[in-house]
Design an enzyme around this catalytic site. Structure first.
Site, mmCIF file in Angstrom:
data_model
loop_
_atom_site.group_PDB
_atom_site.id
_atom_site.type_symbol
_atom_site.label_atom_id
_atom_site.label_comp_id
_atom_site.label_asym_id
_atom_site.label_seq_id
_atom_site.Cartn_x
_atom_site.Cartn_y
_atom_site.Cartn_z
ATOM 1 N N CYS A 199 -7.720 -1.861 3.487
ATOM 2 C CA CYS A 199 -8.538 -2.792 4.267
ATOM 3 C C CYS A 199 -9.403 -2.001 5.246
ATOM 4 C CB CYS A 199 -7.639 -3.761 5.032
ATOM 5 S SG CYS A 199 -8.585 -4.817 6.130
ATOM 6 N N ASN A 230 -3.525 0.740 -2.583
ATOM 7 C CA ASN A 230 -2.366 -0.047 -3.039
ATOM 8 C C ASN A 230 -1.510 0.791 -3.977
ATOM 9 O OD1 ASN A 230 -4.753 -2.182 -2.705
ATOM 10 N ND2 ASN A 230 -2.820 -3.238 -2.439
ATOM 11 N N HIS A 268 0.884 -1.169 0.000
ATOM 12 C CA HIS A 268 0.000 0.000 0.000
ATOM 13 C C HIS A 268 0.922 1.219 0.000
ATOM 14 C CE1 HIS A 268 -4.031 -1.861 0.593
ATOM 15 N NE2 HIS A 268 -3.264 -2.904 0.887
HETATM 16 P P1 HMG Z 1 -17.417 -14.169 12.422
HETATM 17 O O1 HMG Z 1 -18.491 -13.165 12.693
HETATM 18 O O2 HMG Z 1 -16.512 -14.578 13.533
HETATM 19 O O3 HMG Z 1 -17.984 -15.468 11.686
HETATM 20 O O4 HMG Z 1 -16.537 -13.582 11.232
HETATM 21 P P2 HMG Z 1 -18.950 -16.593 12.147
HETATM 22 O O5 HMG Z 1 -18.374 -17.883 11.680
HETATM 23 O O6 HMG Z 1 -19.316 -16.434 13.607
HETATM 24 O O7 HMG Z 1 -20.265 -16.280 11.278
HETATM 25 C C1 HMG Z 1 -21.009 -15.089 11.459
HETATM 26 C C2 HMG Z 1 -21.949 -14.902 10.262
HETATM 27 O O8 HMG Z 1 -21.196 -14.713 9.056
HETATM 28 C C3 HMG Z 1 -22.845 -16.105 10.010
HETATM 29 O O9 HMG Z 1 -24.033 -15.616 9.404
HETATM 30 C C4 HMG Z 1 -22.055 -16.898 8.986
HETATM 31 O O10 HMG Z 1 -22.871 -17.736 8.216
HETATM 32 C C5 HMG Z 1 -21.487 -15.769 8.132
HETATM 33 P P3 HMG Z 1 -25.370 -15.386 10.274
HETATM 34 O O11 HMG Z 1 -25.678 -16.720 10.878
HETATM 35 O O12 HMG Z 1 -25.013 -14.346 11.311
HETATM 36 O O13 HMG Z 1 -26.345 -14.911 9.236
HETATM 37 N N1 HMG Z 1 -20.249 -16.145 7.454
HETATM 38 C C6 HMG Z 1 -20.044 -15.983 6.137
HETATM 39 N N2 HMG Z 1 -20.833 -15.515 5.152
HETATM 40 C C7 HMG Z 1 -20.312 -15.500 3.906
HETATM 41 N N3 HMG Z 1 -19.061 -15.920 3.612
HETATM 42 C C8 HMG Z 1 -18.262 -16.396 4.571
HETATM 43 C C9 HMG Z 1 -18.746 -16.449 5.892
HETATM 44 N N4 HMG Z 1 -18.210 -16.850 7.059
HETATM 45 C C10 HMG Z 1 -19.142 -16.677 8.003
HETATM 46 N N5 HMG Z 1 -17.027 -16.805 4.245
HETATM 47 C C11 HMG Z 1 -15.196 -13.896 9.266
HETATM 48 C C12 HMG Z 1 -15.415 -14.296 10.722
HETATM 49 C C13 HMG Z 1 -13.816 -14.395 8.866
HETATM 50 C C14 HMG Z 1 -16.275 -14.523 8.410
HETATM 51 C C15 HMG Z 1 -15.266 -12.338 9.161
HETATM 52 O O14 HMG Z 1 -14.399 -11.807 10.117
HETATM 53 C C16 HMG Z 1 -14.918 -11.818 7.823
HETATM 54 O O15 HMG Z 1 -15.646 -12.023 6.862
HETATM 55 N N6 HMG Z 1 -13.781 -11.078 7.726
HETATM 56 C C17 HMG Z 1 -13.287 -10.581 6.457
HETATM 57 C C18 HMG Z 1 -12.707 -9.217 6.611
HETATM 58 C C19 HMG Z 1 -12.136 -8.779 5.298
HETATM 59 O O16 HMG Z 1 -12.571 -9.184 4.241
HETATM 60 N N7 HMG Z 1 -11.119 -7.893 5.360
HETATM 61 C C20 HMG Z 1 -10.473 -7.385 4.169
HETATM 62 C C21 HMG Z 1 -9.641 -8.409 3.466
HETATM 63 S S1 HMG Z 1 -8.028 -8.633 4.192
HETATM 64 C C22 HMG Z 1 -7.095 -7.290 3.567
HETATM 65 O O17 HMG Z 1 -7.636 -6.385 2.983
HETATM 66 C C23 HMG Z 1 -5.601 -7.325 3.685
HETATM 67 C C24 HMG Z 1 -4.927 -7.731 2.375
HETATM 68 O O18 HMG Z 1 -5.241 -6.826 1.339
HETATM 69 C C25 HMG Z 1 -3.395 -7.758 2.545
HETATM 70 C C26 HMG Z 1 -2.833 -6.483 3.161
HETATM 71 O O19 HMG Z 1 -3.044 -5.396 2.623
HETATM 72 O O20 HMG Z 1 -2.152 -6.620 4.177
HETATM 73 C C27 HMG Z 1 -5.363 -9.125 1.926
HETATM 74 MG MG MG Z 2 -4.292 -4.912 0.955
#
Ligand code: HMG
Ligand code: MG
Length: 310
Positions: free
Chosen positions: A254, A267, A223
């Site tokens: 993020c 980025n 980034h």
């Molecule tokens: P949680 O709340 O602990 O999950 O989140 P859970 O297992 O308790 O489930 C809660 C709800 O989410 C449930 O639905 C699940 O079904 C649903 P409800 O019963 O409440 O209706 N759920 C999902 N739905 C769709 N797809 C899924 C999924 N998993 C659970 N895969 C979780 C844990 C990991 C899901 C959440 O924290 C999350 O989605 N986090 C993602 C955050 C994210 O995307 N951040 C940005 C990307 S990382 C980044 O940008 C960095 C990077 O660019 C590199 C860098 O720059 O360093 C890659």
């Molecule tokens: Mg990133």
């Protein structure tokens, strides 16, 4: 074969931090422009919880539409983020519904900072690694490649500087899980040539075998907060890194790396990355003209969405 691999992450990293949701047709056009720009890979979306990242809630619809679009040029890969088994179900279903491979790679993501890991995925670093175990096994069983991201590879928005040894330790854990490549993420753009090289050295020392001999297995995801990302690319090229992420028009960030009053930075711009790589005498397949068209389109859709979301 080009000297350096370029992965455009704009449809995922670029759009996940926008205040508004971009229309599906606009996302598809952006993916199509990037697919035809000569980059090696496009990170098209994330199969994460729509409650956590509503901007990418249309991941399934986007991938199903890609399945109906004209075939991508040979050699261009599509990847998507997958945080857990539920995300993996959806990624595999895309390919099953299409009856062919739309997604070539899934990317699991963890961090070298405990605080960021919890804020981003509601799990400790170790818990994320355990979540990934079945995901990696299922990817292998379905002939999908796996990328492992290590965020906060230089600094964390909550903990400050992160030691190269912490990054090396998490990289080793991902390598042991069987990921095919590791992407080292400077999530908040704290990198400078010296700390990037120190981090790369530590990661390389913790890995062995093909991790040190195959120059495409380690990837840098920068980034660009302070305008130092190009200097970091040059330092990384000198250190032997040959794979880089970038985002067209410099979009990105993020949402869970944002702190009050400080939005996570974009980025490195793909056009800047390409120029930097070529200026150093390396080849890439990306075409500056097509990238310029994609950049102008990307800017137009995010500025329209920013206006309408107030
Ligand atoms: P949680 O709340 O602990 O999950 O989140 P859970 O297992 O308790 O489930 C809660 C709800 O989410 C449930 O639905 C699940 O079904 C649903 P409800 O019963 O409440 O209706 N759920 C999902 N739905 C769709 N797809 C899924 C999924 N998993 C659970 N895969 C979780 C844990 C990991 C899901 C959440 O924290 C999350 O989605 N986090 C993602 C955050 C994210 O995307 N951040 C940005 C990307 S990382 C980044 O940008 C960095 C990077 O660019 C590199 C860098 O720059 O360093 C890659
Ligand atoms: Mg990133």
């Amino acid at each position: 074969m080009n000297d350096v691999r370029v992965i455009d992450v704009a449809p995922r990293d670029g759009l996940q931090n926008e205040p508004g949701v971009i229309a599906l047709d606009d996302k598809l056009k952006l993916v199509r422009l990037l697919t035809n720009s000569g980059v090696d890979e496009v990170e098209v979306t994330s199969f994460v919880s729509p409650k956590w990242v509503p901007q990418l809630a249309d991941a399934r619809a986007l991938c199903d539409s890609l399945a109906k679009a004209p075939s991508k040029p040979a050699g261009v890969m599509y990847s998507a983020l997958v945080p857990n088994d539920k995300g993996m179900d959806q990624a595999l279903e895309v390919n099953q519904r299409a009856g062919r491979r739309i997604l070539d790679k899934v990317s699991v993501f963890t961090a070298a900072s405990e605080t960021f890991s919890r804020k981003n995925t509601n799990a400790s670093i170790e818990e994320t690694i355990e979540r990934f175990r079945p995901v990696v096994a299922r990817a292998k069983a379905n002939s999908l490649l796996v990328r492992g991201y290590v965020s906060c590879a230089i600094a964390c928005p909550f903990e400050g500087a992160i030691s190269p040894q912490s990054v090396a330790h998490v990289s080793r854990r991902l390598a042991d899980l069987g990921v095919d490549e590791i992407s080292l993420g400077d999530t908040i753009g704290a990198g400078a040539p010296e700390n990037i090289v120190a981090m790369l050295d530590a990661v390389r020392s913790a890995l062995s075998g093909e991790w040190t001999s195959d120059e495409f297995k380690l990837n840098l995801h920068l980034h660009d907060t302070f305008g130092r990302a190009a200097a970091c690319v040059i330092a990384a090229l000198n250190a032997g890194i040959r794979s880089f992420d970038a985002s067209v028009a410099g979009l990105g960030g993020c949402p869970y790396a944002s702190t009050p009053g400080k939005r996570a930075p974009g980025n490195i711009d793909t056009s800047l990355l390409i120029r930097t790589i070529r200026d150093r005498g390396f080849s890439t397949g990306a075409s500056p003209d097509t990238l310029a068209e994609a950049a102008s389109f990307a800017r137009s859709i995010v500025s329209a969405a920013r206006v309408s979301s107030g």
